[in-house]
Write a protein that holds these residues in place. Structure first.
Motif, PDB file in Angstrom:
ATOM      1  N   GLN A  95       0.706  -1.150  -0.058  1.00  0.00           N
ATOM      2  CA  GLN A  95       0.102  -0.007  -0.158  1.00  0.00           C
ATOM      3  C   GLN A  95       0.653   1.389  -0.206  1.00  0.00           C
ATOM      4  N   VAL A  96       2.085   1.105  -0.360  1.00  0.00           N
ATOM      5  CA  VAL A  96       3.078   2.302  -0.282  1.00  0.00           C
ATOM      6  C   VAL A  96       3.046   2.837  -1.675  1.00  0.00           C
ATOM      7  N   PRO A  97       2.875   4.023  -1.884  1.00  0.00           N
ATOM      8  CA  PRO A  97       3.314   4.858  -3.279  1.00  0.00           C
ATOM      9  C   PRO A  97       4.582   4.649  -3.633  1.00  0.00           C
ATOM     10  N   PRO A  98       4.625   4.537  -5.032  1.00  0.00           N
ATOM     11  CA  PRO A  98       6.122   4.321  -5.499  1.00  0.00           C
ATOM     12  C   PRO A  98       7.115   5.333  -4.974  1.00  0.00           C
ATOM     13  N   ALA A  99       6.632   6.744  -4.799  1.00  0.00           N
ATOM     14  CA  ALA A  99       7.673   7.774  -4.590  1.00  0.00           C
ATOM     15  C   ALA A  99       8.121   7.494  -3.181  1.00  0.00           C
ATOM     16  N   GLU A 100       7.429   6.808  -2.217  1.00  0.00           N
ATOM     17  CA  GLU A 100       7.570   6.769  -0.598  1.00  0.00           C
ATOM     18  C   GLU A 100       8.100   5.290  -0.255  1.00  0.00           C
ATOM     19  N   ARG A 101       8.682   4.354  -1.558  1.00  0.00           N
ATOM     20  CA  ARG A 101       9.137   3.276  -1.255  1.00  0.00           C
ATOM     21  C   ARG A 101      10.718   3.176  -1.143  1.00  0.00           C
ATOM     22  N   GLY A 102      11.227   4.298  -1.330  1.00  0.00           N
ATOM     23  CA  GLY A 102      12.871   4.483  -1.037  1.00  0.00           C
ATOM     24  C   GLY A 102      13.741   3.603  -1.884  1.00  0.00           C
ATOM     25  N   LEU A 103      13.210   3.723  -3.438  1.00  0.00           N
ATOM     26  CA  LEU A 103      13.713   2.828  -4.268  1.00  0.00           C
ATOM     27  C   LEU A 103      14.455   3.694  -5.237  1.00  0.00           C
ATOM     28  N   GLY A 104      15.766   3.348  -5.825  1.00  0.00           N
ATOM     29  CA  GLY A 104      16.346   4.114  -6.866  1.00  0.00           C
ATOM     30  C   GLY A 104      16.248   3.167  -8.251  1.00  0.00           C
ATOM     31  N   ILE A 105      15.596   3.727  -9.370  1.00  0.00           N
ATOM     32  CA  ILE A 105      15.276   3.072 -10.510  1.00  0.00           C
ATOM     33  C   ILE A 105      16.114   3.629 -11.710  1.00  0.00           C
ATOM     34  N   VAL A 106      16.558   2.782 -12.695  1.00  0.00           N
ATOM     35  CA  VAL A 106      17.173   3.420 -13.868  1.00  0.00           C
ATOM     36  C   VAL A 106      16.643   2.631 -15.031  1.00  0.00           C
ATOM     37  N   PHE A 107      15.909   3.394 -15.863  1.00  0.00           N
ATOM     38  CA  PHE A 107      15.437   2.813 -16.734  1.00  0.00           C
ATOM     39  C   PHE A 107      16.017   2.523 -18.065  1.00  0.00           C
TER      40      PHE A 107
END
Length: 346
Positions: free
Chosen positions: A69-81
């Protein structure tokens, strides 16, 4: 509890199951690759971890925290596309610092972290440059720095090297692994490139049709695949039909003794091309193709047991010509025995 725990994670679209109740534990600091062909569910799995795709059922726990239930911006993840998604109107420093600005990090701390991230990826002299004036490899480093600067708990990489040429891609693989080891950051890479996954990963997760076929260190998955799909997908392999009598295996009259008893019955034998040698009194065959590949020669041989591929190092002596009759041999230690169920493909 593992740092990241995936419990029976499932994603369905109408009547189609994209990810089928997969479970996986990843330890802190591991570099794990989700590897498989297009449509196997690896990208969907990554997107569910990131929060971009809603989970149908199952759980994702990061350091004990349920992310469902955690929004993407609040998950504490770094993402490289794959596309890098850099802002063309922003400088390198502005691109890297964008996430910090959105998190309302103070200017002094933001500048410090931007400088540290650029130092880490070797772009400290390009802070004021715009993406359009940079090579593909440099843009990839900017995207990586932007993911690292927020100091994420988990780094997700969605085929970030696929747009680079072969030589640059190989160089960036080494740099990426070096950065991951220096930071100790838990990392998940999605790729369909077997060589890339094996070069970078502590473990590979081989996926097929929404399910996990095998989870193992790269060397283990390559040398001892648990299914025919894994054997075929992780590099080229020869899969031959044989018969086990409990104490030995027979393929077209050639017999290998087993060190341990095994259930008798039809069996498949998997052997890598580089483990097949010319000579001796092994399987008879005729060379149908011979291709120079720089450090090695590739041979396609028509044999009594079906087509067999051979890889021979360049400079390893006199090698057979096309249409030459040969014998093929390998040892029991070089074979992987697969039952009918293990040998399923697809």
């Amino acid at each position: 509890m593992s740092f990241l725990t995936i419990e029976r994670l499932t994603k369905t679209y109408d009547q189609i199951t994209a990810v089928d109740a997969i479970s996986l534990d990843i330890e802190r600091g591991e570099f794990v690759s989700l590897l498989g062909p297009s449509g196997c569910g690896k990208t969907t799995t990554l997107q569910m971890i990131a929060g971009f795709v809603e989970v149908t059922s199952g759980r994702i726990l990061l350091n004990g925290r349920d992310l469902s239930q955690v929004p993407p911006a609040e998950r504490g993840l770094g993402i490289v596309f794959q596309s890098y998604a850099l802002f063309p109107h922003m400088t390198v420093a502005q691109n890297v610092g964008f996430g910090l600005e959105m998190r309302r990090v103070g200017r002094a701390e933001r500048d410090r972290r931007i400088a540290a991230a650029l130092q880490l990826v070797g772009l400290q002299t390009m802070a004021d440059r715009y993406p359009r004036r940079m090579s593909g490899g440099q843009q990839q480093r900017v995207a990586l720095a932007r993911a690292l600067v927020i100091e994420p708990d988990l780094l997700l990489l969605d085929e970030p090297l696929s747009n680079l040429d072969a030589k640059l891609r190989e160089e960036m693989q080494g740099e990426l692994r070096d950065i991951q080891e220096r930071t100790g950051l838990t990392t998940i890479l999605v790729t369909h490139d077997q060589a890339e996954a094996m070069a970078l990963s502590d473990r590979v997760v081989v996926m097929n049709k929404g399910a996990i076929e095998q989870v193992a260190p790269p060397e283990t998955a390559y040398q001892t695949p648990t299914t025919r799909f894994v054997a075929d997908f992780l590099g080229r392999t020869n899969t031959l039909e044989g018969l086990c009598d409990g104490r030995s295996v027979t393929v077209r009259g050639q017999v290998w003794s087993l060190a341990e008893a095994r259930e008798a019955g039809p069996i498949f034998v998997a052997v890598r091309p580089e483990r097949v040698a010319f000579g001796g009194t092994g399987l008879a065959g005729k060379v149908r193709k011979r291709v120079f590949q720089g450090s090695q020669w590739f041979f396609a041989v028509e044999s009594e047991a079906g087509p067999i591929f051979v890889l021979a190092p360049n400079g390893s002596g006199t090698l057979p010509a096309v249409d030459e009759d040969v014998h093929l041999a390998w040892s029991m230690e070089d074979m992987r025995l697969l039952s009918r169920e293990e040998a399923r493909v697809g």
